[in-house]
Scaffold this motif. Structure first.
Motif, PDB file in Angstrom:
ATOM      1  N   VAL A 418       0.848  -1.197   0.000  1.00  0.00           N
ATOM      2  CA  VAL A 418       0.000   0.000   0.000  1.00  0.00           C
ATOM      3  C   VAL A 418       0.880   1.242   0.000  1.00  0.00           C
ATOM      4  CG1 VAL A 418      -1.829   1.261   1.207  1.00  0.00           C
ATOM      5  CG2 VAL A 418      -1.771  -1.236   1.310  1.00  0.00           C
ATOM      6  N   SER A 419       0.491   2.206  -0.828  1.00  0.00           N
ATOM      7  CA  SER A 419       1.134   3.519  -0.834  1.00  0.00           C
ATOM      8  C   SER A 419       0.209   4.506  -0.130  1.00  0.00           C
ATOM      9  CB  SER A 419       1.388   3.994  -2.271  1.00  0.00           C
ATOM     10  OG  SER A 419       2.151   3.064  -2.994  1.00  0.00           O
ATOM     11  N   LEU A 420       0.763   5.325   0.744  1.00  0.00           N
ATOM     12  CA  LEU A 420      -0.026   6.327   1.450  1.00  0.00           C
ATOM     13  C   LEU A 420       0.560   7.706   1.189  1.00  0.00           C
ATOM     14  CD1 LEU A 420       0.416   3.741   3.737  1.00  0.00           C
ATOM     15  CD2 LEU A 420      -1.591   4.938   4.592  1.00  0.00           C
ATOM     16  N   ALA A 421      -0.274   8.639   0.785  1.00  0.00           N
ATOM     17  CA  ALA A 421       0.148  10.027   0.586  1.00  0.00           C
ATOM     18  C   ALA A 421      -0.755  10.919   1.425  1.00  0.00           C
ATOM     19  CB  ALA A 421       0.044  10.417  -0.888  1.00  0.00           C
ATOM     20  N   CYS A 422      -0.164  11.825   2.178  1.00  0.00           N
ATOM     21  CA  CYS A 422      -0.912  12.712   3.068  1.00  0.00           C
ATOM     22  C   CYS A 422      -0.474  14.153   2.867  1.00  0.00           C
ATOM     23  CB  CYS A 422      -0.699  12.342   4.535  1.00  0.00           C
ATOM     24  SG  CYS A 422      -1.446  10.784   5.044  1.00  0.00           S
ATOM     25  N   ASP A 423      -1.411  15.055   3.044  1.00  0.00           N
ATOM     26  CA  ASP A 423      -1.050  16.469   3.081  1.00  0.00           C
ATOM     27  C   ASP A 423      -0.112  16.703   4.261  1.00  0.00           C
ATOM     28  OD1 ASP A 423      -2.075  19.170   1.792  1.00  0.00           O
ATOM     29  OD2 ASP A 423      -1.829  19.531   3.946  1.00  0.00           O
ATOM     30  N   ALA A 424       0.828  17.639   4.092  1.00  0.00           N
ATOM     31  CA  ALA A 424       1.834  17.885   5.134  1.00  0.00           C
ATOM     32  C   ALA A 424       1.212  18.322   6.460  1.00  0.00           C
ATOM     33  CB  ALA A 424       2.834  18.927   4.652  1.00  0.00           C
ATOM     34  N   SER A 425      -0.029  18.812   6.440  1.00  0.00           N
ATOM     35  CA  SER A 425      -0.684  19.267   7.668  1.00  0.00           C
ATOM     36  C   SER A 425      -1.222  18.108   8.504  1.00  0.00           C
ATOM     37  CB  SER A 425      -1.840  20.222   7.329  1.00  0.00           C
ATOM     38  OG  SER A 425      -2.854  19.538   6.604  1.00  0.00           O
ATOM     39  N   LEU A 426      -1.233  16.895   7.940  1.00  0.00           N
ATOM     40  CA  LEU A 426      -1.777  15.736   8.643  1.00  0.00           C
ATOM     41  C   LEU A 426      -0.674  14.932   9.320  1.00  0.00           C
ATOM     42  CD1 LEU A 426      -4.405  14.557   6.002  1.00  0.00           C
ATOM     43  CD2 LEU A 426      -4.843  15.792   8.124  1.00  0.00           C
ATOM     44  N   GLU A 427      -1.070  13.803   9.917  1.00  0.00           N
ATOM     45  CA  GLU A 427      -0.126  12.939  10.632  1.00  0.00           C
ATOM     46  C   GLU A 427       0.877  12.306   9.664  1.00  0.00           C
ATOM     47  OE1 GLU A 427      -0.192  12.592  13.989  1.00  0.00           O
ATOM     48  OE2 GLU A 427      -1.860  14.007  14.092  1.00  0.00           O
ATOM     49  N   ASP A 428       1.970  11.794  10.188  1.00  0.00           N
ATOM     50  CA  ASP A 428       2.979  11.132   9.378  1.00  0.00           C
ATOM     51  C   ASP A 428       2.424   9.790   8.883  1.00  0.00           C
ATOM     52  OD1 ASP A 428       5.162   9.984   8.196  1.00  0.00           O
ATOM     53  OD2 ASP A 428       6.532  10.342   9.872  1.00  0.00           O
ATOM     54  N   PRO A 429       2.292   9.593   7.562  1.00  0.00           N
ATOM     55  CA  PRO A 429       1.719   8.326   7.061  1.00  0.00           C
ATOM     56  C   PRO A 429       2.570   7.106   7.396  1.00  0.00           C
ATOM     57  CG  PRO A 429       2.666   9.622   5.262  1.00  0.00           C
ATOM     58  CD  PRO A 429       2.664  10.509   6.470  1.00  0.00           C
ATOM     59  N   ALA A 430       3.846   7.309   7.743  1.00  0.00           N
ATOM     60  CA  ALA A 430       4.701   6.171   8.112  1.00  0.00           C
ATOM     61  C   ALA A 430       4.164   5.458   9.347  1.00  0.00           C
ATOM     62  CB  ALA A 430       6.127   6.648   8.349  1.00  0.00           C
ATOM     63  N   ASP A 431       3.490   6.204  10.238  1.00  0.00           N
ATOM     64  CA  ASP A 431       2.928   5.598  11.443  1.00  0.00           C
ATOM     65  C   ASP A 431       1.756   4.677  11.114  1.00  0.00           C
ATOM     66  OD1 ASP A 431       4.755   6.933  13.022  1.00  0.00           O
ATOM     67  OD2 ASP A 431       3.447   8.654  13.383  1.00  0.00           O
ATOM     68  N   ILE A 432       1.104   4.939   9.990  1.00  0.00           N
ATOM     69  CA  ILE A 432       0.019   4.063   9.531  1.00  0.00           C
ATOM     70  C   ILE A 432       0.603   2.871   8.766  1.00  0.00           C
ATOM     71  CG2 ILE A 432      -2.095   3.931   8.155  1.00  0.00           C
ATOM     72  CD1 ILE A 432      -2.358   6.985   8.493  1.00  0.00           C
ATOM     73  N   ALA A 433       1.574   3.170   7.895  1.00  0.00           N
ATOM     74  CA  ALA A 433       2.139   2.133   7.029  1.00  0.00           C
ATOM     75  C   ALA A 433       2.738   0.976   7.817  1.00  0.00           C
ATOM     76  CB  ALA A 433       3.199   2.759   6.116  1.00  0.00           C
ATOM     77  N   LYS A 434       3.372   1.263   8.932  1.00  0.00           N
ATOM     78  CA  LYS A 434       4.051   0.201   9.693  1.00  0.00           C
ATOM     79  C   LYS A 434       3.076  -0.766  10.349  1.00  0.00           C
ATOM     80  CE  LYS A 434       4.611   3.014  13.898  1.00  0.00           C
ATOM     81  NZ  LYS A 434       5.610   3.725  14.746  1.00  0.00           N
ATOM     82  N   LEU A 435       1.779  -0.430  10.376  1.00  0.00           N
ATOM     83  CA  LEU A 435       0.777  -1.311  10.979  1.00  0.00           C
ATOM     84  C   LEU A 435       0.182  -2.301   9.986  1.00  0.00           C
ATOM     85  CD1 LEU A 435      -1.141   1.364  13.115  1.00  0.00           C
ATOM     86  CD2 LEU A 435       0.459  -0.360  13.965  1.00  0.00           C
ATOM     87  N   TRP A 436       0.406  -2.084   8.694  1.00  0.00           N
ATOM     88  CA  TRP A 436      -0.227  -2.883   7.643  1.00  0.00           C
ATOM     89  C   TRP A 436       0.069  -4.377   7.770  1.00  0.00           C
ATOM     90  CZ3 TRP A 436      -3.486  -3.586   3.698  1.00  0.00           C
ATOM     91  CH2 TRP A 436      -3.146  -4.411   2.645  1.00  0.00           C
ATOM     92  N   ASP A 437       1.340  -4.741   7.764  1.00  0.00           N
ATOM     93  CA  ASP A 437       1.670  -6.168   7.834  1.00  0.00           C
ATOM     94  C   ASP A 437       1.433  -6.739   9.223  1.00  0.00           C
ATOM     95  OD1 ASP A 437       3.789  -4.453   8.536  1.00  0.00           O
ATOM     96  OD2 ASP A 437       5.263  -6.038   8.345  1.00  0.00           O
ATOM     97  N   VAL A 438       1.509  -5.877  10.256  1.00  0.00           N
ATOM     98  CA  VAL A 438       1.226  -6.334  11.628  1.00  0.00           C
ATOM     99  C   VAL A 438      -0.238  -6.757  11.746  1.00  0.00           C
ATOM    100  CG1 VAL A 438       1.114  -5.648  14.057  1.00  0.00           C
ATOM    101  CG2 VAL A 438       3.031  -4.875  12.631  1.00  0.00           C
TER     102      VAL A 438
END
Length: 458
Positions: A418-438
């Motif tokens: 999954v690719s996640l793109a967020c506006d800079a005003s929102l949370e860091d998408p890396a914090d969401i991405a690391k939960l995917w496989d978990v």
């Protein structure tokens, strides 16, 4: 360029996307990261663009007032369209991603030229080469974008033919569909779909959350994005097999839902405290005739409608989450909303429509501004491919739009990420991405601990 040449009219959706980009200054850009095993050299990349990409009419055309006007290939400005970045240095992906975060900035683009650019990064730290086509959504949608990748790969399939197997050529017979809805549920979804297709743009906004921008239509030019770890497609199919009638897409959307909800739990987001709150994602529904080629007359297009998926905020277990997702997806399949919406837009953008253009553009923006995120799920090549004579190691797919968040599911060579793109005003998408496989591993463990198949719940 092409001033006296007869233009080719775009569809209502294509014209709407162009108007939103030009007149409302809210463009949508599709970015593909194509990782090659090693650098094929600038001449090979230039040949790829000239001999394959420019064969597609829209990529050798300029857009004006609803039509695509062809440009002589000799007039294409390759100094603008093909950009070699970090020519004489080895660059980190961190530096590349910082650069990608700026690609929504309008200063990168000249709308008097064809609406695409092709970035070429010869050498990453891991030795791979990165080709990065950046394409305005006016030229194509996600399905046509994947067809374009098939066209660019070495010895790719003939994209002028339908991408479906003929039963006479040994195609497997279709399994009987199993719905998780009762007959009266399907009727309800059908009636709702008609209503939503006509009035979806005046629906209520999503609830406030850390994933939704305060003013959705005031997105900044700075984006941040992250990519999940890949999951084996075979493992996904193993999980799917435990639920009669389930599809790979059902499993992927369920895991995506678990990932989002777990992230909101981790940050104790207030949106989870009320069952009546809602977080939705709009995803495009391909409306093409499967018996016709995706690249009709060799050209890309936009042919889709939008369906809204509501993330389940409350569930007792991950299996319970799957059931909630499955029932909703089955309901959306029964809904004519995307088709009604398509013809609704077509009538509003018709030659004799009495509705002013500014109103139609505002409605198109409102269609996505009321939800939290955009979602896409695109199947890439099933096996390993090559491009410019080099092994195509991986593919990533990103969409930049006025909506603050985008999540794109893509499969390639037996793996799904999954690719996640967020506006800079929102949370860091890396914090969401690391939960995917978990979340997938936990769901898989819960499913495989159950003996036999799960029941069909209606």
């Amino acid at each position: 360029m092409g001033g006296k040449t007869k233009g080719r009219r775009g569809s209502a959706i294509t014209r709407g996307l162009a108007d939103v980009g030009l007149k409302k200054k809210q463009p949508i850009w599709i970015i593909a990261n194509l990782f090659l095993e090693s650098d094929p050299g600038l001449e090979a990349v230039l040949s790829l663009v000239k001999e394959k990409l420019l064969e597609v009419p829209r990529f050798a055309s300029v857009y004006r007032k609803g039509k695509f006007y062809p440009v002589d290939k000799e007039d294409i400005d390759f100094d603008y369209h093909l950009v070699e970045k970090w020519k004489d240095e080895t660059v980190s992906m961190e530096k590349v991603t910082e650069f990608m975060g700026t690609l929504y900035d309008p200063s990168h683009y000249d709308y008097s030229k064809p609406w695409w650019k092709f970035f070429y990064i010869p050498k990453l730290e891991d030795g791979r080469c990165l080709l990065m086509p950046v394409i305005n959504h006016t030229l194509c949608d996600g399905v046509a974008g994947i067809a374009l990748i098939y066209k660019l790969i070495d010895n790719g399939p003939d994209m002028s033919k339908p991408m479906i197997r003929d039963k006479k050529q040994g195609a497997k017979p279709k399994k009987k569909k199993v719905s998780y809805l009762n007959w009266y549920n399907r009727i309800g979804w059908f009636l709702w779909g008609i209503s939503d297709g006509l009035t979806g743009t005046i629906d209520f906004n999503d609830s406030k959350s850390s994933l939704r921008m305060k003013n959705v239509l005031k997105a900044s030019s700075d984006k941040r994005f992250a990519f999940t770890s890949p999951i084996s497609l075979e493992k996904i199919k193993t999980v799917k097999s435990k639920f009669p009638g389930a599809t790979v897409n059902d499993v992927l959307v369920a895991v995506l839902s678990m990932t989002i909800i777990q992230y909101l739990k981790n940050i104790d987001d207030p949106v989870l405290k009320k069952r009546s709150n809602r977080i939705r994602g709009n995803f495009p529904v391909n409306l093409r005739d499967p018996k016709k080629p995706i690249l009709r007359d060799g050209d890309t297009s936009n042919d889709w409608g939008v369906a809204s998926f509501r993330f389940p905020l409350k569930y007792k277990s991950r299996v319970d989450c799957f059931y909630k997702v499955k029932k909703q997806l089955d309901g959306l399949k029964s809904s004519p909303a995307p088709i009604v919406q398509k013809y609704n837009i077509k009538s509003l953008y018709g030659k004799f429509s009495p509705i002013p253009g500014w109103f139609v553009r505002d409605r198109l923006l409102a269609l996505n501004s009321k939800v939290t995120t955009m979602i896409s799920n695109v199947p890439g090549p099933a096996k390993e491919e090559s491009m410019c004579g080099q092994r195509l190691d991986d593919i990533q797919f990103i969409l930049y739009s006025p909506v603050g968040m985008y999540m794109g599911v893509l499969s390639y060579n037996g793996k799904v990420s999954v690719s996640l793109a967020c506006d800079a005003s929102l949370e860091d998408p890396a914090d969401i991405a690391k939960l995917w496989d978990v979340e997938f591993d936990k769901f898989c463990e819960e499913v495989m601990a159950h003996e036999g198949d799960f029941p069909v719940k209606r």
